[in-house]
Write an enzyme that holds these catalytic residues in place. Sequence first.
Site, PDB file in Angstrom:
ATOM      1  N   HIS A 208      -3.561   6.972  -3.569  1.00 33.89           N
ATOM      2  CA  HIS A 208      -3.325   6.063  -2.434  1.00 33.89           C
ATOM      3  C   HIS A 208      -4.022   4.737  -2.719  1.00 33.89           C
ATOM      4  CE1 HIS A 208      -4.037   5.086   2.115  1.00 33.89           C
ATOM      5  NE2 HIS A 208      -2.971   4.490   1.658  1.00 33.89           N
TER       6      HIS A 208
ATOM      7  N   CYS B 103       0.902  -1.142   0.000  1.00 36.58           N
ATOM      8  CA  CYS B 103       0.000   0.000   0.000  1.00 36.58           C
ATOM      9  C   CYS B 103       0.945   1.197   0.000  1.00 36.58           C
ATOM     10  CB  CYS B 103      -0.852  -0.011   1.266  1.00 36.58           C
ATOM     11  SG  CYS B 103      -2.079   1.298   1.276  1.00 36.58           S
TER      12      CYS B 103
ATOM     13  N   HIS C 184       3.572   7.626   8.143  1.00 38.17           N
ATOM     14  CA  HIS C 184       2.906   7.378   6.858  1.00 38.17           C
ATOM     15  C   HIS C 184       1.569   8.084   6.697  1.00 38.17           C
ATOM     16  CE1 HIS C 184      -0.120   4.843   8.688  1.00 38.17           C
ATOM     17  NE2 HIS C 184      -0.510   4.327   7.558  1.00 38.17           N
TER      18      HIS C 184
ATOM     19  N   HIS D 213       4.281   2.119   1.875  1.00 37.76           N
ATOM     20  CA  HIS D 213       4.293   2.204   3.336  1.00 37.76           C
ATOM     21  C   HIS D 213       3.858   0.903   4.034  1.00 37.76           C
ATOM     22  CE1 HIS D 213       0.425   4.784   2.626  1.00 37.76           C
ATOM     23  NE2 HIS D 213       0.049   3.538   2.802  1.00 37.76           N
TER      24      HIS D 213
ATOM     25  N   GLY E  20      -2.970   8.689  11.027  1.00 40.60           N
ATOM     26  CA  GLY E  20      -3.182   7.652  12.049  1.00 40.60           C
ATOM     27  C   GLY E  20      -4.590   7.725  12.604  1.00 40.60           C
TER      28      GLY E  20
ATOM     29  N   ASN F 133      -9.621   3.284   3.077  1.00 38.51           N
ATOM     30  CA  ASN F 133      -9.027   4.631   3.106  1.00 38.51           C
ATOM     31  C   ASN F 133      -8.293   4.989   1.817  1.00 38.51           C
ATOM     32  OD1 ASN F 133      -6.848   2.982   3.350  1.00 38.51           O
ATOM     33  ND2 ASN F 133      -6.021   3.897   5.212  1.00 38.51           N
TER      34      ASN F 133
ATOM     35  N   MET G 167      -9.336  12.835   4.933  1.00 43.42           N
ATOM     36  CA  MET G 167     -10.097  13.471   3.868  1.00 43.42           C
ATOM     37  C   MET G 167     -10.466  14.908   4.265  1.00 43.42           C
ATOM     38  SD  MET G 167     -13.262  11.630   2.117  1.00 43.42           S
ATOM     39  CE  MET G 167     -13.764  11.250   3.757  1.00 43.42           C
TER      40      MET G 167
ATOM     41  N   SER H  92      -2.297  17.378   3.248  1.00 39.17           N
ATOM     42  CA  SER H  92      -1.289  16.323   3.149  1.00 39.17           C
ATOM     43  C   SER H  92       0.060  17.028   3.098  1.00 39.17           C
ATOM     44  CB  SER H  92      -1.486  15.501   1.878  1.00 39.17           C
ATOM     45  OG  SER H  92      -2.728  14.839   1.914  1.00 39.17           O
TER      46      SER H  92
END
Lengths: 470, 129
Positions: free
Chosen positions: A229, A98, A393, A322, A396, A197, A370, A374
Amino acid sequence: MSELIELSEVLWELPASTRSDMRVPARVFADRELLAAIQGDGSLEQIQNVATLPGIVEAALAMPDVHQGYGFPVGGVAATELPDGVVSPGGVGYDINCGVRLLALPLTEAELARRREPLVHEISRAVPAGAGKTKGRARRGAEIEAVLQEGPRALGGSDDLARTESGGCLPGADAAAVSDRARERGAGQLGTMGSGNHFVELQRVAHVFDDAAAEAYGLRDDQVTVLIHSGSRGLGHQVCSDYVKQMDGAMRRYGIDLPDRQLACAPASSPEGSAYLAAMAAAANFAWANRQVIADAVRSAVGRVVGDESARGTRQVYDVAHNVAKVERYDGRELLVHRKGATRAFPAGSDEIPEAYREVGQPVFIPGSMGTSSFVLAGEPGSVELAFGSTCHGAGRRLSRTGAKKEVSGAELRRELEGLGIVVRSPSNKGLAEEAPLAYKDVERVVEIVERAGLSRRVAQLVPIGVVKG
Amino acid sequence: VFRWVEHTAELELEIEAASSADVFAEALAAFAELVGKADGPAIEEEIFIKADDAAMLLVEWLDELIYLAETEGFVPEGLASVDLGKDWLHAMVDGHTGQPSHLVKGVTLHRLEFRQLDDGWRARVVLDV
């Protein structure tokens, strides 16, 4: 907090003597406030469990975005010494490789102007999302085989390969180590986002912190970017399932006894360990190819909405994994570094990063939740000194999915995001609510901690202007 | 009966049942709740699995349902029949094809439990979602 020793303002340790089965200390990167949140779930116990793995060296590490997982916590790093230190499929996770890929468009938000909403909609049409059977193009068996062996290179040459971690191909991949069932799950999923996610987000560079690194990465104020992602989809999930069960059955033979069955492992040099590493590398290659096909679909969408010249000028900044285990050398030792919800962050000077970035350090992308920012980071020397070349990453998770849905409905969240000027495309309101920003920690605080710890530094802040959710 | 227990990132399923076979029926009901409804053609799937013990049989059972959902779009609705041995299970599952609404990546061994109590059976399994 009493048993934790404060090594610095942002690094805490539970000594190996905390439990009789710990082989090394457990260390957590956090300030006092984040540490209090981390103590609220089971992640501290899980990182101590990781510290019991045979062959683990120095310390089991938790990044500031750590949260409770299964076996390993999400946000965990563990290095075992080769050849006989163990490999644990659960230390990589179900979604092998991922990761995130950042594309930079050759235009600003102002230049995109009214084409923003059509572009988000066009991307949502071009990149299949959601669970179960997907609308990805069915691939022939030979094509899947080549992707497993070679990654995106098998789909044709691309300048993007040079700007992908490990060139988009992990050494040692062996398609034969991937079960038929895994291939069946992955067939038709290349170029699909999945659910949970995963997302494709249209963003704008809101702030540049480090001019030299931003220039090297080709990022400037107000530029439009796309963050992708996704991972190895059903194929990777099945590889993990297959080998966790295989190793669960083999542990007794190797005299390994662990506090959590999901940590199931075997010596990396054993037949089980070698087979998993070969299958994991193949699944990682599949994931890079998946993000490559998604990136190509995004470029096609840019071409249709903005024009061919903009599509051709849409450049890949980098692609990072990650969830992966990689063989790396530290202080003359060959180690297998498990990163589960953690990102490689090599500093300036590393031969492992593209030449164009070698003076500023490896790019790292930290997706926020969301609707929130970032971050683009650059690897710092502290990552190598303290964390086997790793950093955080993401934000969390803070709340469970059920907890998030109790706090906000998907429809409310959609309205809220649209009120902030963010175009939202999601197949499910329920899925939207599960990924609500309030379910996550504050990404800005997470990033601040890794910067203070010297693992990586801020280069740019990206704010969302459109979200296509899986 | 089954219930979902709070977990930060994943889904933890707890099951209480009168018999060991009912544990599998409850696990199927829980999975069906996750993947939602489907209105495609009705089909019956035959499932035969083997494992070393009952807990691993439960893992294999859910793994099989994930596989069918992902590769065939199978959305289960109920158990038509089940035969359970010490290390095997044979079942016929009724359902429809469609678009399963929730992705389950895998069935973990974390906190895995399957045991007999004085008043019935209890099982626990954590799903990666």
